[in-house]
Design a protein around this motif. Structure first.
Motif, PDB file in Angstrom:
ATOM      1  N   ASN A 146       0.809  -1.219   0.000  1.00  0.00           N
ATOM      2  CA  ASN A 146       0.000   0.000   0.000  1.00  0.00           C
ATOM      3  C   ASN A 146       0.843   1.270   0.000  1.00  0.00           C
ATOM      4  N   LEU A 147       2.168   1.135   0.059  1.00  0.00           N
ATOM      5  CA  LEU A 147       3.033   2.318   0.004  1.00  0.00           C
ATOM      6  C   LEU A 147       3.457   2.684  -1.420  1.00  0.00           C
ATOM      7  N   HIS A 148       3.091   1.868  -2.407  1.00  0.00           N
ATOM      8  CA  HIS A 148       3.534   2.178  -3.776  1.00  0.00           C
ATOM      9  C   HIS A 148       3.019   3.550  -4.203  1.00  0.00           C
ATOM     10  N   ASP A 149       3.900   4.304  -4.809  1.00  0.00           N
ATOM     11  CA  ASP A 149       3.594   5.637  -5.350  1.00  0.00           C
ATOM     12  C   ASP A 149       3.211   6.657  -4.280  1.00  0.00           C
ATOM     13  N   TYR A 150       3.449   6.332  -2.996  1.00  0.00           N
ATOM     14  CA  TYR A 150       3.137   7.325  -1.967  1.00  0.00           C
ATOM     15  C   TYR A 150       3.943   8.601  -2.203  1.00  0.00           C
ATOM     16  N   ALA A 151       5.210   8.437  -2.567  1.00  0.00           N
ATOM     17  CA  ALA A 151       6.088   9.593  -2.784  1.00  0.00           C
ATOM     18  C   ALA A 151       6.293   9.859  -4.268  1.00  0.00           C
ATOM     19  N   HIS A 152       5.237   9.643  -5.065  1.00  0.00           N
ATOM     20  CA  HIS A 152       5.347   9.861  -6.511  1.00  0.00           C
ATOM     21  C   HIS A 152       5.752  11.307  -6.815  1.00  0.00           C
ATOM     22  N   ARG A 153       6.510  11.467  -7.900  1.00  0.00           N
ATOM     23  CA  ARG A 153       6.989  12.794  -8.287  1.00  0.00           C
ATOM     24  C   ARG A 153       6.653  13.056  -9.749  1.00  0.00           C
ATOM     25  N   GLU A 154       5.912  14.112  -9.987  1.00  0.00           N
ATOM     26  CA  GLU A 154       5.621  14.508 -11.369  1.00  0.00           C
ATOM     27  C   GLU A 154       6.825  15.312 -11.870  1.00  0.00           C
ATOM     28  N   TRP A 155       7.836  14.584 -12.299  1.00  0.00           N
ATOM     29  CA  TRP A 155       9.119  15.152 -12.710  1.00  0.00           C
ATOM     30  C   TRP A 155       9.455  14.738 -14.136  1.00  0.00           C
ATOM     31  N   GLY A 156      10.207  15.610 -14.809  1.00  0.00           N
ATOM     32  CA  GLY A 156      10.772  15.230 -16.091  1.00  0.00           C
ATOM     33  C   GLY A 156      11.711  14.050 -15.894  1.00  0.00           C
ATOM     34  N   GLY A 157      11.571  13.029 -16.713  1.00  0.00           N
ATOM     35  CA  GLY A 157      12.338  11.800 -16.536  1.00  0.00           C
ATOM     36  C   GLY A 157      11.492  10.725 -15.907  1.00  0.00           C
ATOM     37  N   MET A 158      10.777  11.043 -14.832  1.00  0.00           N
ATOM     38  CA  MET A 158       9.832  10.088 -14.243  1.00  0.00           C
ATOM     39  C   MET A 158       8.672   9.837 -15.191  1.00  0.00           C
ATOM     40  N   LEU A 159       8.183  10.903 -15.803  1.00  0.00           N
ATOM     41  CA  LEU A 159       7.051  10.747 -16.724  1.00  0.00           C
ATOM     42  C   LEU A 159       7.436   9.887 -17.922  1.00  0.00           C
ATOM     43  N   SER A 160       8.575  10.177 -18.523  1.00  0.00           N
ATOM     44  CA  SER A 160       8.949   9.472 -19.750  1.00  0.00           C
ATOM     45  C   SER A 160       9.431   8.053 -19.490  1.00  0.00           C
ATOM     46  N   ASP A 161      10.081   7.844 -18.350  1.00  0.00           N
ATOM     47  CA  ASP A 161      10.792   6.584 -18.134  1.00  0.00           C
ATOM     48  C   ASP A 161      10.071   5.628 -17.199  1.00  0.00           C
TER      49      ASP A 161
END
Length: 698
Positions: A614-629
């Motif tokens: 249940n911790l997956h994506d808790y600290a997600h970041r809408e960042w360049g590089g994260m979006l593409s990769d």
């Protein structure tokens, strides 16, 4: 000298020599005084923090200047604006608290001294005098366990990696992300010594971790007769550290060792923190009044003036735990007072000393969010109701370096005794943040105040910003990215478009301002993230209606937007993955540790845990590089599966975790140089999407 050195770092030599700093009597409440003497600005204060706050006030309200995470906009006129008579500001609060345990990982995991120096200067200028300071605690625990005759191998199994120390110190997990090297541990000690030295030079009181009973699970093997309790499992499947009962004789023995070792490394201090039973630890069969009494008694054996800081979070602090502690030895942080205030539900803990605080950011999630009007109204209402026990204001963010307006407003209430006119205050804020006065930008900030920063007080317990759909694990019915978050937008997303329009319209005039660039990218990012919900709904509509051709068109539109968002974010360093990963690698002391630290940095912002949880994506970041990769490949997996189903196939369930876990172990490099001109890219996205988005909300 401390504040003069700050001035020298901030201004040119020619500018800084025009500021003079003097002490004034500090027996009463904190205050600063501003006046002009022989053409120079005289700033008097009861402490270096008060003087630094006075400097900040002068820069803001006389020189139209701003010091911010996204960049400093400093404009010192010639001659210096004179002060008519004397300006005096006195604080209604003894304390201005700063930092959450989580901040030390979601933002600060890989900071060096240069970045810490900037932050401590920022703290002083914003009146902070009670900052949390937990860096280097790994070495304290190493020394404690050495004295208890444990091997290096055993000790390092207990201490976590650099991205997870906060949750170890909050008794949520042990060892995860480790083992760290002895060289790294020494590096952290030296960093903490610099941090504490500078904080103390400013007259701040650093808050250090205290011993409250957290011990390694293996301690039970060596001390089978001690009352050591199993604390079960925390979120993500983590085995919690064990809990040594404060009523057991071994507690005092280990507490003495802990405080002796901490004092050897980090010197005298007065404030300690730590929360037994944080987020679900068991209290069954525990004598809570005795536990509380021994908790504070053990620290006072080594630090006689010690005070303990508790977090008001979930069921903590238990009233029974506080019942035998002298009220003057306690400070309670009402973490979430702008959202779910505990002080009003618990009668201010029967008038024990407390601090009104906001969390405002969870997990380092990127999103425009804040409760400006709540801060403006409710903080002073609380002070009127509890003038004796409300001792301070604070910010307890899980991460920082976004939404600076929230911090600037809240910390100004250190020196204000009445609410502000928000539209006028925001016009001043925009003026000093960008440089020139701009009527259209003032209108844009009025819109922002009513939309992204207009969340009201309530008991919905929304954890920070509405989460970006781009970052969600794709599914057929997305309501949030993280387990405790939401994608639901708390304002009409169409209303935000007016602010976007005005920012783009003024971008040619303000394009040289770093702060304007940051805010333009952030607003554009927010508009596109909101619009993604429309495109997702359209995509799912065609899937449910079994219209393959329309689904293909809609899904391409969605993935194109992901790619364009990635391009936008890679144009501004504040939104780029590369900086996070390179900082992680730079703090390592050997090749193996470099790989481990990169894994720490990647895992924290993706799976978080060692398993699918249940911790997956808790600290997600809408960042360049994260979006593409990272996020785009997940969306492509999902879209491919749905397209296959529409063609009559039976592709089976997707295994997102396998992809995510593999990504965490990669070593691909991401750019640390801005890619393209953010002003040009934002204008192109506006030209392409503005009319389309407006039409979609009708």
């Amino acid at each position: 000298m401390t504040v003069q050195n700050l001035t020298n770092r901030l201004l040119s030599p020619e500018e800084s020599k025009h500021f003079i700093f003097e002490d004034i009597d500090s027996s009463g409440k904190d205050r600063f005084e501003l006046s002009t003497r022989d053409g120079k600005i005289l700033i008097k204060g009861t402490s270096p923090v008060a003087m630094a706050s006075g400097l900040n006030w002068y820069l803001k309200y006389y020189c139209n200047s701003s010091v911010s995470w996204s960049g400093n906009q400093i404009n010192i006129p010639k001659p210096l604006p004179a002060i008519d008579g004397m300006v005096s500001k006195q604080s209604a609060f003894k304390y201005a608290y700063y930092l959450n345990y989580c901040t030390f990982n979601y933002t600060m995991s890989f900071w060096d001294w240069e970045r810490w120096e900037q932050e401590i200067d920022w703290m002083a200028m914003n009146g902070v005098n009670l900052p949390l300071a937990i860096t280097g605690t790994e070495a304290v625990w190493y020394n404690v366990l050495k004295r208890l005759d444990y091997s290096d191998e055993d000790i390092l199994k207990f201490i976590p990696g650099p991205a997870f120390t906060s949750w170890w110190l909050m008794t949520n997990l042990e060892g995860w992300g480790g083992p760290i090297s002895m060289e790294y541990m020494s590096q952290q000690v030296e960093l903490q010594k610099k941090i504490l030295k500078r904080m103390r030079e400013y007259g701040m009181d650093p808050v250090l971790p205290g011993f409250y009973g957290m011990v390694p699970n293996y301690l039970k093997d060596k001390y089978p007769d001690a009352d050591i309790r199993d604390q079960g499992v925390w979120a993500g499947g983590f085995k919690r550290p064990a809990f040594l009962m404060p009523t057991d004789s071994l507690f005092l023995e280990i507490a003495n060792i802990f405080y002796e070792e901490q004092k050897k490394l980090f010197g005298e201090t007065e404030y300690f923190s730590g929360d037994p039973f944080h987020e679900g630890g068991s209290t069954t069969g525990i004598d809570l009044p005795a536990a509380g009494k021994n908790l504070i008694g053990s620290v006072k054996n080594v630090y006689p003036k010690a005070k303990w800081i508790f977090q008001a979070w979930h069921a903590n602090p238990r009233s029974e735990m506080l019942s035998k502690i002298d009220g003057e030895d306690i400070l309670i942080l009402d973490l979430d007072a702008d959202n779910n205030p505990q002080w009003s539900q618990k009668n201010a803990w029967d008038n024990k000393n407390w601090i009104w605080s906001t969390i405002t950011n969870y997990g380092g999630n990127v999103g425009m969010f804040g409760r400006l009007d709540v801060i403006n109204r409710e903080l002073l209402k609380a002070l009127q109701k509890h003038p004796q026990s409300l001792k301070g204001i604070g910010v307890m963010p899980e991460a920082i370096e976004n939404n600076p307006v929230v911090y600037e407003l809240l910390y100004e209430f250190r020196w204000r005794n009445s609410s502000v006119d928000m539209d006028a205050w925001l016009a001043d804020y925009a003026h000093r943040r960008y440089g020139p006065f701009n009527a259209n930008i003032n209108k844009a900030w009025e819109v922002l105040n009513k939309t992204v920063y207009g969340k009201t007080l309530g008991f919905s317990n929304q954890q920070g910003t509405n989460e970006s759909l781009f970052c969600a694990r794709p599914s057929k019915n997305i309501t949030g990215v993280s387990t405790w978050g939401t994608t639901k937008i708390h304002y009409n997303p169409k209303d935000l478009l007016e602010a976007w329009h005005l920012f783009v319209r003024e971008s040619a005039v303000l394009k040289e301002s770093r702060n304007f660039q940051y805010d333009l990218v952030d607003i554009t990012r927010q508009v596109l993230a909101n619009y993604a919900q429309v495109l997702y709904a359209d995509m799912m509509h065609h899937y449910k209606n079994k219209n393959l051709d329309a689904f293909v068109v809609a899904s391409k539109k969605f993935t194109d937007l992901v790619k364009e968002q990635n391009q936008l974010l890679n144009s501004k360093k504040d939104f780029m993955l590369g900086f996070w990963l390179e900082a992680a690698k730079s703090r390592a002391t050997n090749t193996a540790e470099k790989a481990l630290f990169e894994y720490n940095a990647r895992a924290q912002i993706t799976t978080w845990s060692f398993q699918d949880s249940n911790l997956h994506d808790y600290a997600h970041r809408e960042w360049g590089g994260m979006l593409s990769d990272f996020y785009l490949p997940r969306w492509e997996m999902f879209i491919s599966k749905l397209a296959s189903e529409l063609k009559g196939g039976n592709p089976g369930e997707l295994d997102y975790y396998s992809f995510e876990d593999s990504w965490n172990k990669e070593h691909k490099n991401f750019p640390t140089k801005e890619q393209g001109d953010c002003i040009v890219i934002a204008n192109e996205l506006y030209s392409k999407y503005y009319d389309e988005i407006i039409a979609s909300y009708k």
